[in-house]
Scaffold this active site. Sequence first.
Site, PDB file in Angstrom:
ATOM      1  N   LYS A 114       0.819  -1.224   0.000  1.00 43.76           N
ATOM      2  CA  LYS A 114       0.000   0.000   0.000  1.00 43.76           C
ATOM      3  C   LYS A 114       0.847   1.266   0.000  1.00 43.76           C
ATOM      4  O   LYS A 114       0.459   2.276  -0.579  1.00 43.76           O
ATOM      5  CB  LYS A 114      -0.954   0.007   1.205  1.00 43.76           C
ATOM      6  N   LYS A 198      -4.585  -8.879  -6.951  1.00 47.62           N
ATOM      7  CA  LYS A 198      -5.808  -9.028  -6.163  1.00 47.62           C
ATOM      8  C   LYS A 198      -6.909  -8.084  -6.666  1.00 47.62           C
ATOM      9  O   LYS A 198      -6.602  -6.946  -7.032  1.00 47.62           O
ATOM     10  CB  LYS A 198      -5.441  -8.682  -4.718  1.00 47.62           C
ATOM     11  N   LYS A 201     -10.434  -2.413  -4.322  1.00 47.41           N
ATOM     12  CA  LYS A 201     -11.245  -1.198  -4.432  1.00 47.41           C
ATOM     13  C   LYS A 201     -10.454  -0.069  -5.047  1.00 47.41           C
ATOM     14  O   LYS A 201     -11.003   0.841  -5.639  1.00 47.41           O
ATOM     15  CB  LYS A 201     -11.640  -0.714  -3.028  1.00 47.41           C
TER      16      LYS A 201
HETATM   17  P1  TYM Z   1     -10.794  -4.740   3.641  1.00 50.00           P
HETATM   18  O1  TYM Z   1     -11.781  -3.677   3.905  1.00 50.00           O
HETATM   19  O2  TYM Z   1      -9.655  -4.456   2.729  1.00 50.00           O
HETATM   20  O3  TYM Z   1     -11.529  -6.015   3.076  1.00 50.00           O
HETATM   21  C1  TYM Z   1     -12.660  -6.568   3.736  1.00 50.00           C
HETATM   22  C2  TYM Z   1     -12.608  -8.083   3.646  1.00 50.00           C
HETATM   23  O4  TYM Z   1     -12.587  -8.483   2.264  1.00 50.00           O
HETATM   24  C3  TYM Z   1     -11.484  -9.359   2.034  1.00 50.00           C
HETATM   25  N1  TYM Z   1     -10.975  -9.150   0.673  1.00 50.00           N
HETATM   26  C4  TYM Z   1     -10.813 -10.110  -0.232  1.00 50.00           C
HETATM   27  N2  TYM Z   1     -11.027 -11.435  -0.171  1.00 50.00           N
HETATM   28  C5  TYM Z   1     -10.765 -12.150  -1.292  1.00 50.00           C
HETATM   29  N3  TYM Z   1     -10.304 -11.609  -2.456  1.00 50.00           N
HETATM   30  C6  TYM Z   1     -10.073 -10.284  -2.547  1.00 50.00           C
HETATM   31  N4  TYM Z   1      -9.641  -9.759  -3.681  1.00 50.00           N
HETATM   32  C7  TYM Z   1     -10.327  -9.477  -1.402  1.00 50.00           C
HETATM   33  N5  TYM Z   1     -10.221  -8.143  -1.152  1.00 50.00           N
HETATM   34  C8  TYM Z   1     -10.621  -7.970   0.116  1.00 50.00           C
HETATM   35  C9  TYM Z   1     -10.458  -8.984   3.094  1.00 50.00           C
HETATM   36  O5  TYM Z   1      -9.577 -10.052   3.353  1.00 50.00           O
HETATM   37  C10 TYM Z   1     -11.325  -8.667   4.278  1.00 50.00           C
HETATM   38  O6  TYM Z   1     -11.660  -9.840   4.990  1.00 50.00           O
HETATM   39  N6  TYM Z   1      -7.857  -4.887   7.695  1.00 50.00           N
HETATM   40  C11 TYM Z   1      -9.124  -5.286   7.165  1.00 50.00           C
HETATM   41  C12 TYM Z   1     -10.294  -4.763   7.959  1.00 50.00           C
HETATM   42  C13 TYM Z   1     -10.242  -5.016   9.430  1.00 50.00           C
HETATM   43  C14 TYM Z   1     -10.488  -6.242  10.076  1.00 50.00           C
HETATM   44  C15 TYM Z   1     -10.398  -5.963  11.458  1.00 50.00           C
HETATM   45  C16 TYM Z   1     -10.787  -7.510   9.621  1.00 50.00           C
HETATM   46  C17 TYM Z   1     -10.002  -4.083  10.393  1.00 50.00           C
HETATM   47  N7  TYM Z   1     -10.109  -4.666  11.613  1.00 50.00           N
HETATM   48  C18 TYM Z   1     -10.583  -6.971  12.418  1.00 50.00           C
HETATM   49  C19 TYM Z   1     -10.960  -8.515  10.570  1.00 50.00           C
HETATM   50  C20 TYM Z   1     -10.863  -8.243  11.933  1.00 50.00           C
HETATM   51  C21 TYM Z   1      -9.265  -4.744   5.748  1.00 50.00           C
HETATM   52  O7  TYM Z   1      -8.641  -3.793   5.380  1.00 50.00           O
HETATM   53  O8  TYM Z   1     -10.227  -5.340   5.013  1.00 50.00           O
END
Ligand code: TYM
Length: 333
Positions: A114, A198, A201
């Site tokens: 990132k 991947k 967004k």
């Molecule tokens: P975030 O917002 O980037 O993504 C949310 C969830 O979607 C999953 N994900 C994917 N899974 C499969 N293929 C993809 N291309 C893909 N893109 C995103 C992510 O793995 C995630 O599960 N750090 C986390 C948010 C967070 C969190 C937490 C998660 C903050 N605190 C506590 C679990 C527990 C994040 O940025 O997800």
Amino acid sequence: MSKKIFSGVQPTGNLHLGNYLGAIKNFVELNNDSQNNCIFCVVDLHAITIKQDPIELRDNIRETVATFIACGIDPKKSIIFNQSTVAAHSEAAWLLSCVAKIGWLNRMTQFKEKAGKDKEKASIGLYSYPILMAADILLYDSTHVPVGEDQKQHLELCRDIAQKFNNDYEVEDFLKAPEPLIQKEFSRIMSLKDGTKKMSKSEVSDLSRINLTDDKDVIINKIKKAKTDSLPLPSSASELSERFEAKNLLGIYSSLTNSSLEKSIKEFDGKNFSKFKEKLSQVLVEKINPISLEIKKLINDKKFLDRILIDGYEKANKIANLKVKKMHEIMGF
Ligand code: TYM
């Protein structure tokens, strides 16, 4: 045994098929099991690690709640809240940042991706982001955390932080090391334009992803334009090792139809991509179009969405405050 489930999604707009198949689909199944206590958090504090427009952020927070509901999460069965309303998250993140080691954070690959080449210009929040994530999870004594594959390393760090805190303060099992729930297959959905990247967004081209707000025509068009190769579809999984786009599209199809990759391969063995893409578009439209319509409907009902967040805040705040208070006592405040 009842599971304590916690997960989070960033309200940064453009929630997509990767978020759905990698995480939210799993949230819905866990929410439907009455044995589980589920908490789903809109992690707005994580979102601001990269600059956000305040007005858009506010809309995106509501849209994320609308997406949870449209995908099938029942706010009567699960706690849904936004992270910034529960101050204990920021506080616990600070307490834990005094336990976590810089060396541990330096290994985080997501920060490297990132921050890009110019790491000096990345925010400190982006760097310490996994500590806030650990705080999110540990405040609720979460036993299981459903996420996509990209979050695996952050969960390992969370476990390390929990263990170090317990060791340093001699409080066995006070912070509970959670188990990641990562689907065995299809836990990493790739870009429609490049099967080695991947689905994300933040990717500039909207053609690289299926957004959960895309309508039927947009979905069909994106699948039509999705990158493929010139060979027919394979007869075995071993033929997919270097065919990243074919593997990704077959994976998406399998995940949507709840079948194994092998079964999908058999179904399309030797066929050309245009036939397969027709079928893939059809299952995508069947799954995503109702979600998209529901999001668009719910988004207009701000009162309903805000009510869910207020109810969620009240429940989450009680649990998190108790835990952070205990942390204070343990740490000598
Ligand atoms: P975030 O917002 O980037 O993504 C949310 C969830 O979607 C999953 N994900 C994917 N899974 C499969 N293929 C993809 N291309 C893909 N893109 C995103 C992510 O793995 C995630 O599960 N750090 C986390 C948010 C967070 C969190 C937490 C998660 C903050 N605190 C506590 C679990 C527990 C994040 O940025 O997800």
